[in-house]
Design a protein around this motif. Structure first.
Motif, PDB file in Angstrom:
ATOM      1  N   GLY A 113      18.391   5.710 -16.279  1.00 45.99           N
ATOM      2  CA  GLY A 113      17.423   6.547 -15.600  1.00 45.99           C
ATOM      3  C   GLY A 113      17.512   6.286 -14.110  1.00 45.99           C
ATOM      4  N   LEU A 114      17.205   7.297 -13.328  1.00 50.36           N
ATOM      5  CA  LEU A 114      17.240   7.140 -11.871  1.00 50.36           C
ATOM      6  C   LEU A 114      15.956   7.699 -11.295  1.00 50.36           C
ATOM      7  CD1 LEU A 114      18.965   6.221  -9.451  1.00 50.36           C
ATOM      8  CD2 LEU A 114      19.762   8.586  -9.261  1.00 50.36           C
ATOM      9  N   TYR A 115      15.250   6.869 -10.535  1.00 51.18           N
ATOM     10  CA  TYR A 115      14.007   7.311  -9.903  1.00 51.18           C
ATOM     11  C   TYR A 115      14.180   7.342  -8.391  1.00 51.18           C
ATOM     12  CZ  TYR A 115       9.184   7.914  -8.617  1.00 51.18           C
ATOM     13  OH  TYR A 115       8.024   8.423  -8.079  1.00 51.18           O
ATOM     14  N   ILE A 116      13.999   8.528  -7.820  1.00 49.83           N
ATOM     15  CA  ILE A 116      14.011   8.715  -6.375  1.00 49.83           C
ATOM     16  C   ILE A 116      12.631   9.210  -5.981  1.00 49.83           C
ATOM     17  CG2 ILE A 116      15.036   9.952  -4.436  1.00 49.83           C
ATOM     18  CD1 ILE A 116      17.596  10.217  -6.066  1.00 49.83           C
ATOM     19  N   PRO A 117      11.899   8.467  -5.172  1.00 48.88           N
ATOM     20  CA  PRO A 117      10.546   8.879  -4.805  1.00 48.88           C
ATOM     21  C   PRO A 117      10.527  10.287  -4.216  1.00 48.88           C
ATOM     22  CG  PRO A 117      10.910   6.625  -4.133  1.00 48.88           C
ATOM     23  CD  PRO A 117      12.241   7.154  -4.598  1.00 48.88           C
ATOM     24  N   PRO A 118       9.512  11.072  -4.552  1.00 53.31           N
ATOM     25  CA  PRO A 118       9.421  12.439  -4.024  1.00 53.31           C
ATOM     26  C   PRO A 118       9.482  12.467  -2.509  1.00 53.31           C
ATOM     27  CG  PRO A 118       7.773  12.076  -5.724  1.00 53.31           C
ATOM     28  CD  PRO A 118       8.383  10.738  -5.432  1.00 53.31           C
ATOM     29  N   GLY A 119      10.361  13.302  -1.981  1.00 50.72           N
ATOM     30  CA  GLY A 119      10.464  13.479  -0.548  1.00 50.72           C
ATOM     31  C   GLY A 119      11.276  12.415   0.165  1.00 50.72           C
ATOM     32  N   LEU A 120      11.815  11.431  -0.571  1.00 48.85           N
ATOM     33  CA  LEU A 120      12.561  10.362   0.087  1.00 48.85           C
ATOM     34  C   LEU A 120      13.931  10.859   0.538  1.00 48.85           C
ATOM     35  CD1 LEU A 120      12.900   7.310   0.795  1.00 48.85           C
ATOM     36  CD2 LEU A 120      13.976   7.059  -1.447  1.00 48.85           C
ATOM     37  N   GLU A 121      14.280  10.576   1.796  1.00 48.96           N
ATOM     38  CA  GLU A 121      15.640  10.771   2.279  1.00 48.96           C
ATOM     39  C   GLU A 121      16.420   9.519   1.895  1.00 48.96           C
ATOM     40  OE1 GLU A 121      18.999  11.689   3.298  1.00 48.96           O
ATOM     41  OE2 GLU A 121      17.520  13.269   3.763  1.00 48.96           O
ATOM     42  N   THR A 122      17.380   9.664   0.968  1.00 48.67           N
ATOM     43  CA  THR A 122      18.027   8.483   0.404  1.00 48.67           C
ATOM     44  C   THR A 122      18.992   7.785   1.364  1.00 48.67           C
ATOM     45  OG1 THR A 122      19.793   9.826  -0.576  1.00 48.67           O
ATOM     46  CG2 THR A 122      17.825   9.411  -1.923  1.00 48.67           C
ATOM     47  N   ALA A 123      19.468   8.475   2.386  1.00 48.98           N
ATOM     48  CA  ALA A 123      20.428   7.860   3.301  1.00 48.98           C
ATOM     49  C   ALA A 123      19.836   6.591   3.911  1.00 48.98           C
ATOM     50  CB  ALA A 123      20.819   8.843   4.397  1.00 48.98           C
ATOM     51  N   GLY A 124      20.484   5.457   3.663  1.00 54.13           N
ATOM     52  CA  GLY A 124      20.021   4.189   4.204  1.00 54.13           C
ATOM     53  C   GLY A 124      18.919   3.520   3.426  1.00 54.13           C
ATOM     54  N   ALA A 125      18.510   4.088   2.291  1.00 50.05           N
ATOM     55  CA  ALA A 125      17.433   3.486   1.493  1.00 50.05           C
ATOM     56  C   ALA A 125      17.970   2.329   0.663  1.00 50.05           C
ATOM     57  CB  ALA A 125      16.807   4.536   0.577  1.00 50.05           C
ATOM     58  N   PRO A 126      17.120   1.369   0.325  1.00 49.65           N
ATOM     59  CA  PRO A 126      17.544   0.269  -0.547  1.00 49.65           C
ATOM     60  C   PRO A 126      17.579   0.702  -2.010  1.00 49.65           C
ATOM     61  CG  PRO A 126      15.249  -0.009   0.045  1.00 49.65           C
ATOM     62  CD  PRO A 126      15.743   1.189   0.811  1.00 49.65           C
ATOM     63  N   LEU A 127      18.340  -0.033  -2.812  1.00 47.27           N
ATOM     64  CA  LEU A 127      18.473   0.246  -4.248  1.00 47.27           C
ATOM     65  C   LEU A 127      18.029  -0.974  -5.037  1.00 47.27           C
ATOM     66  CD1 LEU A 127      19.556   1.899  -6.703  1.00 47.27           C
ATOM     67  CD2 LEU A 127      21.775   0.803  -6.298  1.00 47.27           C
ATOM     68  N   ALA A 144       7.963   1.783  -5.623  1.00 47.77           N
ATOM     69  CA  ALA A 144       9.064   2.459  -4.928  1.00 47.77           C
ATOM     70  C   ALA A 144       8.555   3.672  -4.167  1.00 47.77           C
ATOM     71  CB  ALA A 144      10.144   2.867  -5.927  1.00 47.77           C
ATOM     72  N   ASP A 145       7.581   4.372  -4.727  1.00 47.70           N
ATOM     73  CA  ASP A 145       6.972   5.501  -4.017  1.00 47.70           C
ATOM     74  C   ASP A 145       6.457   5.067  -2.653  1.00 47.70           C
ATOM     75  OD1 ASP A 145       7.315   7.562  -5.847  1.00 47.70           O
ATOM     76  OD2 ASP A 145       5.412   7.185  -6.870  1.00 47.70           O
ATOM     77  N   GLY A 146       5.881   3.891  -2.598  1.00 48.52           N
ATOM     78  CA  GLY A 146       5.259   3.445  -1.360  1.00 48.52           C
ATOM     79  C   GLY A 146       6.214   2.851  -0.352  1.00 48.52           C
ATOM     80  N   HIS A 147       7.399   2.450  -0.791  1.00 50.77           N
ATOM     81  CA  HIS A 147       8.271   1.708   0.113  1.00 50.77           C
ATOM     82  C   HIS A 147       9.707   2.190   0.110  1.00 50.77           C
ATOM     83  CE1 HIS A 147       5.125  -1.061   1.288  1.00 50.77           C
ATOM     84  NE2 HIS A 147       4.721  -0.957   0.043  1.00 50.77           N
ATOM     85  N   THR A 163       0.828  -1.196   0.000  1.00 48.57           N
ATOM     86  CA  THR A 163       0.000   0.000   0.000  1.00 48.57           C
ATOM     87  C   THR A 163       0.868   1.253   0.000  1.00 48.57           C
ATOM     88  OG1 THR A 163      -1.646  -1.193   1.290  1.00 48.57           O
ATOM     89  CG2 THR A 163      -1.877   1.206   1.170  1.00 48.57           C
ATOM     90  N   PRO A 164       0.610   2.210  -0.898  1.00 46.44           N
ATOM     91  CA  PRO A 164       1.437   3.419  -0.937  1.00 46.44           C
ATOM     92  C   PRO A 164       1.349   4.211   0.359  1.00 46.44           C
ATOM     93  CG  PRO A 164       0.056   3.223  -2.899  1.00 46.44           C
ATOM     94  CD  PRO A 164      -0.425   2.200  -1.920  1.00 46.44           C
ATOM     95  N   TRP A 165       2.442   4.905   0.701  1.00 49.18           N
ATOM     96  CA  TRP A 165       2.375   5.831   1.827  1.00 49.18           C
ATOM     97  C   TRP A 165       1.386   6.953   1.536  1.00 49.18           C
ATOM     98  CZ3 TRP A 165       8.393   6.335   1.864  1.00 49.18           C
ATOM     99  CH2 TRP A 165       8.926   5.298   2.612  1.00 49.18           C
TER     100      TRP A 165
END
Length: 413
Positions: free
Chosen positions: A143-157, A181-184, A112-114
């Motif tokens: 291409g690189l997709y980073i979900p809006p508002g995501l703090e990338t530090a410690g995120a999975p790839l 990816a947006d949701g998780h 479920t999306p945040w």
């Protein structure tokens, strides 16, 4: 070049007609300098498929992809540009999944999306800028997709490898992985194969020079992966790679060459590593199954867990290849005397049924998971019809892969 292209087109037509021997003979004659014409072949069926090989269509039929959304301009240089997923059932329990859904409040197999992204943030629909990465082994666009508002530090790839004739944008639309990816909180990288390296944009999984750790495409992809982890502060223990067909086969290669980089792989309609060293052997493996296999990795690293999807109606890549990927993942894990396997069957209302086999180590960790989607062809299960090579009627492979990855962390990290 024109003669080479004519030769490959003849070989493709012969393969589509089911005459593997004549297709192989055509390629061998061309390599030996014999330009004699190949036997005539019936007209190809209008079916979806995937191709591989430099100048060769090594995965059967293909269809033209609308590339108008891809960026024609040279991309800019890359200026340094805890999933909460539902666990799977325990052994012996029946397994069910929701059908693929879209729209506000949609849930993808329990994911479920945040929140819905705000206006201007982007929706992850496959429209993202292309960047360029280079290293000693070569260069590629991605291409690189980073979900809006995501703090990338410690995120999975998650690294997603498209199939032949596809583009990253097309593959993103078909798999909907950016929406998940947006949701998780996943960062998703979408490498692009170049027409210069392979005119059909296939990852060269079948070439010996592209099955090595320190050279060729595996070296480039692993270098890009490390670069993204370092640049964005991502979690090096939660790095995954998945792909379709030729992309799935290259994911299996990366598990073999770089088990110290990837925590798990997702292989959809792909092949195990080492079953081909050239075009004729690639034809044979795709048509008849993987046959003799090499070990998944020659290193002392722990085996890389794999989740594998394959349709049992796949006429382009033999379904036995999916089992081959699973067997490679279990190769060294099989030394564990407590290894167990559980088979679960389920069906989705109005959709395809599937058989799911889960292999666990003695301590309960999942070593591999094998989905056989009944009646499915050479297409991404549960995918969105806006992308190519998708089967919306199947279980949602994208959501299931993320669920599987959530339980995998690279040992020692």
């Amino acid at each position: 070049m024109n003669h080479d292209n004519d030769t490959m087109r003849r070989a493709m037509r012969l393969m589509q007609a089911g005459d593997l021997q004549a297709a192989t003979r055509t390629l061998q004659d061309a390599l030996a300098g014999n330009a004699g014409p190949a036997p005539a072949a019936p007209a190809a069926h209008d079916a979806r498929g995937d191709v591989a090989g430099r100048g060769a269509c090594l995965e059967g039929e293909f269809r033209v992809i609308d590339d108008t959304k891809a960026h024609d301009a040279r991309p800019p240089a890359d200026h340094h540009a805890a999933a909460d997923l539902r666990p799977g059932p325990t052994a012996g329990q029946p397994y069910t999944w929701p059908r693929s859904t879209t729209g506000e409040g949609a849930t993808h197999a329990g994911v479920t999306p945040w929140r819905r992204p705000a206006s201007g943030e982007g929706t992850g629909d496959g429209n993202f800028p292309r960047l360029r990465f280079s290293c000693a082994a070569g260069e590629l666009e991605y291409g690189l997709y980073i979900p809006p508002g995501l703090e990338t530090a410690g995120a999975p790839l998650l690294v997603m490898l498209h199939g032949c004739t596809q583009t990253p944008e097309d593959f993103a639309r078909g798999t909907r992985m950016n929406q998940l990816a947006d949701g998780h909180g996943y960062v998703v990288a979408w490498p692009a194969q170049s027409a210069e390296r392979n005119q059909n944009r296939c990852w060269n999984w079948f070439r010996g020079s592209d099955q090595q750790r320190d050279r060729g495409e595996p070296a480039i992809l692993a270098a890009l992966t490390r670069h993204l982890v370092s640049t964005h502060g991502l979690d090096a223990g939660r790095v995954y790679v998945a792909g379709l067909s030729a992309g799935g086969a290259m994911a299996a290669v990366l598990a073999s060459t770089h088990p110290d980089v990837y925590a798990a792989i997702g292989v959809h309609s792909g092949l195990p590593v080492g079953v081909a060293r050239d075009m004729p052997s690639a034809f044979a493996a795709m048509r008849k199954g993987s046959g003799r296999r090499r070990r998944a990795s020659f290193s002392t690293a722990a085996p890389v867990p794999a989740i594998v999807f394959h349709g049992d109606g796949d006429a382009t890549v033999h379904p036995g290849n999916g089992l081959g990927v699973v067997e490679q993942s279990l190769d060294r894990a099989a030394d564990d005397a407590g290894m167990t396997s559980a088979v679960e069957r389920a069906s989705a209302p109005g959709g395809r049924s599937a058989t799911r086999t889960v292999h666990r180590t003695a301590d309960g960790r999942i070593a591999a998971e094998h989905w056989v989607v009944h009646g499915a062809g050479h297409a991404w299960s549960g995918g969105d019809a806006s992308g190519s090579y998708t089967d919306p009627q199947g279980p949602d492979a994208s959501a299931e892969m993320l669920r599987f990855f959530a339980g995998c962390r690279r040992s020692g990290s």
